[in-house]
Design an enzyme around this catalytic site. Structure first.
Site, short mmCIF file in Angstrom:
data_model
loop_
_atom_site.label_atom_id
_atom_site.label_comp_id
_atom_site.label_asym_id
_atom_site.label_seq_id
_atom_site.Cartn_x
_atom_site.Cartn_y
_atom_site.Cartn_z
N LYS A 154 0.84 -1.21 0.00
CA LYS A 154 0.00 0.00 0.00
C LYS A 154 0.87 1.25 0.00
CE LYS A 154 -3.96 -2.30 2.13
NZ LYS A 154 -4.81 -2.56 3.31
N GLN A 194 -4.53 -1.79 9.70
CA GLN A 194 -4.56 -3.08 9.01
C GLN A 194 -5.16 -4.15 9.92
OE1 GLN A 194 -3.87 -3.35 5.81
NE2 GLN A 194 -4.08 -5.57 5.65
N ASP A 228 -10.82 3.20 4.61
CA ASP A 228 -11.22 1.80 4.47
C ASP A 228 -12.75 1.66 4.45
OD1 ASP A 228 -9.30 -0.20 4.13
OD2 ASP A 228 -8.65 -0.07 6.23
N1 GUN Z 1 -7.00 -6.76 6.00
C1 GUN Z 1 -7.30 -7.40 4.85
N2 GUN Z 1 -7.85 -6.54 3.97
C2 GUN Z 1 -7.88 -5.34 4.56
C3 GUN Z 1 -8.33 -4.05 4.14
O1 GUN Z 1 -8.82 -3.84 3.03
N3 GUN Z 1 -8.20 -3.06 5.06
C4 GUN Z 1 -7.67 -3.27 6.29
N4 GUN Z 1 -7.59 -2.23 7.12
N5 GUN Z 1 -7.25 -4.45 6.72
C5 GUN Z 1 -7.36 -5.47 5.85
#
Ligand code: GUN
Length: 291
Positions: A53, A97, A120
């Protein structure tokens, strides 16, 4: 029938080059878009996702910062960091995350993120806006799935869409988006009886279960659009989805690969939400963005 492969990596690249122009405009106006990524604990997959990311942010001109906290972090320490990021005018997006270490309740942590920075789209306020049909931030994986479905040219109105998996992060929000697009939606989960009976009716099948090869070829309707959200390690340590890809290729009309399908699109939509947030911030401040 051999399915058309929806290449998420290529689509993400195309969208990112469009969004780079928006990031450039923000940077030129002195409103550098900023993302803070918080990783708590030692989950190796989380570390890789967050690294990807951050790299993607750098490529399109989003300033990013990574905050790494230990596996034993306490709730007050995590909330204090989020408060600091909420108050930071240079940060337009905050992501924590998931999954989190057991002592941290995800609902409590996510609710602390300012809904205006929740790129998110997982804060209850943002999920509520999605439910009411006026989303402010759409969760990244569901948003990416809808972009992938767009490339098929399918009109979703009246189509049978079946989602397997009822998580807050994928299953529930993607079901809402498909519903909003006019599909008749069935949301299946671990307690669903006779799963195949549902999946076989699906013109659009979204699989977000987290079990390798849980969806065999015989569970897929001929010509269906199959979106595989799963990222699992096979017994041979290979990355595989929830769908038996080889079998699905012979039956589906469209299929997303793993890796290189939904994963890159999730990252792309995070960039999009961060830019959107910075643009909103600029508008609130009366900052004009160039053409
Ligand atoms: N863990 C797996 N996919 C995601 C996501 O799209 N966002 C976040 N914050 N954690 C994740």
């Amino acid at each position: 029938m051999t399915a058309l492969v929806i290449d998420g990596k290529q689509l993400a690249q195309k969208l990112r080059s469009e969004w780079k122009l928006r990031a450039d405009r923000l940077n030129a106006a002195g409103m550098a878009p900023g993302l803070a990524a918080v990783v708590i604990g030692d989950n190796p997959a989380s570390k890789i996702y967050v690294r990807n990311k951050i790299k993607a942010c750098r490529e399109i001109g989003i300033r990013s910062e990574e905050h790494v906290l230990g596996a034993g972090s306490t709730l007050p320490a995590v909330l204090a960091l989020i408060d600091r990021l909420n108050a930071d005018a240079g940060i337009h997006g905050i992501l924590v995350q998931l999954p989190l270490p057991a002592q941290l309740a995800p609902a409590v942590v996510i609710e602390r993120i300012s809904p205006d920075k929740d790129v998110d789209g997982l804060h209850s306020r943002n999920l509520g806006s999605l439910l009411s049909g006026h989303p402010r931030f759409v969760p990244c994986t569901p948003a990416g799935i809808m972009e992938m479905l767009k490339t098929t040219g399918l009109n979703l109105r009246g189509k049978e869409a079946v989602v397997v998996g009822r998580s807050n992060i994928v299953g529930k929000p993607v079901a809402l988006l498909l519903l909003q697009a006019g599909a008749t939606v069935t949301l299946c989960h671990s307690q669903t009886r006779n799963l195949a009976q549902h999946t076989r009716r699906a013109d659009v099948l979204v699989c977000a279960i987290g079990k390798p090869h849980a969806i065999g070829g015989e569970m897929i309707k001929l010509g269906a659009a199959v979106i595989d959200v799963g990222i699992n390690r096979s017994a041979e340590e290979k990355l595989v989805g929830d769908v038996d890809y080889g079998a699905a290729l012979q039956r589906a009309g469209w299929i997303t690969p793993v890796p290189g399908g939904v994963g890159p699109m999730t990252i792309a939509m995070l960039l999009c939400n961060t830019i959107l947030s910075a643009e909103r911030h600029a508008a609130e401040q009366g900052i004009q963005l160039g053409a």
